[in-house]
Design a protein around this motif. Structure first.
Motif, PDB file in Angstrom:
ATOM      1  N   ALA A  41       0.836  -1.205   0.000  1.00 26.12           N
ATOM      2  CA  ALA A  41       0.000   0.000   0.000  1.00 26.12           C
ATOM      3  C   ALA A  41       0.872   1.257   0.000  1.00 26.12           C
ATOM      4  O   ALA A  41       0.571   2.229  -0.700  1.00 26.12           O
ATOM      5  N   LEU A  42       1.954   1.239   0.776  1.00 25.46           N
ATOM      6  CA  LEU A  42       2.875   2.369   0.791  1.00 25.46           C
ATOM      7  C   LEU A  42       3.502   2.559  -0.582  1.00 25.46           C
ATOM      8  O   LEU A  42       3.556   3.671  -1.110  1.00 25.46           O
ATOM      9  N   TRP A  43       3.979   1.482  -1.179  1.00 24.83           N
ATOM     10  CA  TRP A  43       4.609   1.511  -2.500  1.00 24.83           C
ATOM     11  C   TRP A  43       3.657   2.138  -3.524  1.00 24.83           C
ATOM     12  O   TRP A  43       4.063   2.977  -4.329  1.00 24.83           O
ATOM     13  N   ALA A  44       2.382   1.743  -3.476  1.00 25.99           N
ATOM     14  CA  ALA A  44       1.389   2.261  -4.420  1.00 25.99           C
ATOM     15  C   ALA A  44       1.132   3.755  -4.223  1.00 25.99           C
ATOM     16  O   ALA A  44       0.751   4.452  -5.170  1.00 25.99           O
ATOM     17  N   ALA A  45       1.335   4.261  -3.005  1.00 28.17           N
ATOM     18  CA  ALA A  45       1.065   5.669  -2.698  1.00 28.17           C
ATOM     19  C   ALA A  45       2.233   6.599  -3.046  1.00 28.17           C
ATOM     20  O   ALA A  45       2.081   7.820  -2.987  1.00 28.17           O
ATOM     21  N   LEU A  46       3.393   6.037  -3.363  1.00 29.95           N
ATOM     22  CA  LEU A  46       4.583   6.864  -3.616  1.00 29.95           C
ATOM     23  C   LEU A  46       4.480   7.623  -4.930  1.00 29.95           C
ATOM     24  O   LEU A  46       3.855   7.144  -5.861  1.00 29.95           O
ATOM     25  N   PRO A  47       5.067   8.826  -5.011  1.00 30.12           N
ATOM     26  CA  PRO A  47       5.874   9.512  -4.002  1.00 30.12           C
ATOM     27  C   PRO A  47       4.994  10.211  -2.955  1.00 30.12           C
ATOM     28  O   PRO A  47       3.846  10.561  -3.218  1.00 30.12           O
TER      29      PRO A  47
ATOM     30  N   ARG B 259      10.521  13.408   2.003  1.00 30.50           N
ATOM     31  CA  ARG B 259       9.976  12.848   0.758  1.00 30.50           C
ATOM     32  C   ARG B 259      10.354  11.377   0.689  1.00 30.50           C
ATOM     33  O   ARG B 259      11.500  11.007   0.936  1.00 30.50           O
ATOM     34  N   VAL B 260       9.374  10.555   0.325  1.00 29.87           N
ATOM     35  CA  VAL B 260       9.609   9.119   0.132  1.00 29.87           C
ATOM     36  C   VAL B 260       9.318   8.807  -1.326  1.00 29.87           C
ATOM     37  O   VAL B 260       8.245   9.120  -1.840  1.00 29.87           O
ATOM     38  N   ASP B 261      10.316   8.216  -2.003  1.00 34.48           N
ATOM     39  CA  ASP B 261      10.217   7.865  -3.417  1.00 34.48           C
ATOM     40  C   ASP B 261      10.598   6.413  -3.623  1.00 34.48           C
ATOM     41  O   ASP B 261      11.283   5.813  -2.775  1.00 34.48           O
ATOM     42  N   ARG B 262      10.219   5.888  -4.770  1.00 37.89           N
ATOM     43  CA  ARG B 262      10.753   4.589  -5.182  1.00 37.89           C
ATOM     44  C   ARG B 262      12.210   4.801  -5.575  1.00 37.89           C
ATOM     45  O   ARG B 262      12.549   5.762  -6.246  1.00 37.89           O
ATOM     46  N   ALA B 263      13.075   3.906  -5.115  1.00 40.09           N
ATOM     47  CA  ALA B 263      14.507   4.061  -5.395  1.00 40.09           C
ATOM     48  C   ALA B 263      14.922   3.179  -6.575  1.00 40.09           C
ATOM     49  O   ALA B 263      14.273   2.228  -6.889  1.00 40.09           O
TER      50      ALA B 263
END
Length: 122
Positions: free
Chosen positions: A24-30, A118-122
């Protein structure tokens, strides 16, 4: 799933385990949010709602990436909190364990109350 967590003074990366809350977190990024600190923990609101998962706990190793259930927040403990006993990181209440910060989790000590995180996919 690998994420980057950054703020004005630095950044860390983390690997997330495959859990419903991590997905769920991954889907909400960034995500951008305002940081709060509590002892040696950084936490901030995220637009994710989750139920307790198997293994939800209030006591984790420093550097663990957690979803704090009571606050709908990402919690990043990097050392003792006001509730800790010894070197543990004790959260205010139960959290789902999502993964672990790579490298030196003590870099999170540079985050200050009110910093934009900020949280992003790396």
């Amino acid at each position: 799933m690998r994420i980057s967590i950054s703020w004005g003074g630095g950044s860390v990366t983390a690997d997330l385990d495959s859990t419903p809350t991590s997905e769920a977190l991954w889907a909400a990024l960034p995500i951008e949010s305002s940081a709060n600190t509590w002892g040696e923990e950084v936490y901030f609101d995220v637009p994710v709602q989750a139920d307790p998962e198997d293994g939800a706990t209030d006591s984790v190793e420093p550097g663990t990436v957690c979803y704090w259930l009571a606050g709908s927040a990402l919690a990043l403990p990097f050392g003792p909190t006001p509730l800790s006993r010894g070197a543990e990181s004790r959260l205010a209440s139960a959290a789902n364990v999502l993964g672990r910060v790579d490298g030196d989790h003590r870099a999170l000590a540079a985050v200050r109350d009110g910093d934009t995180v900020r949280v992003d996919r790396a």
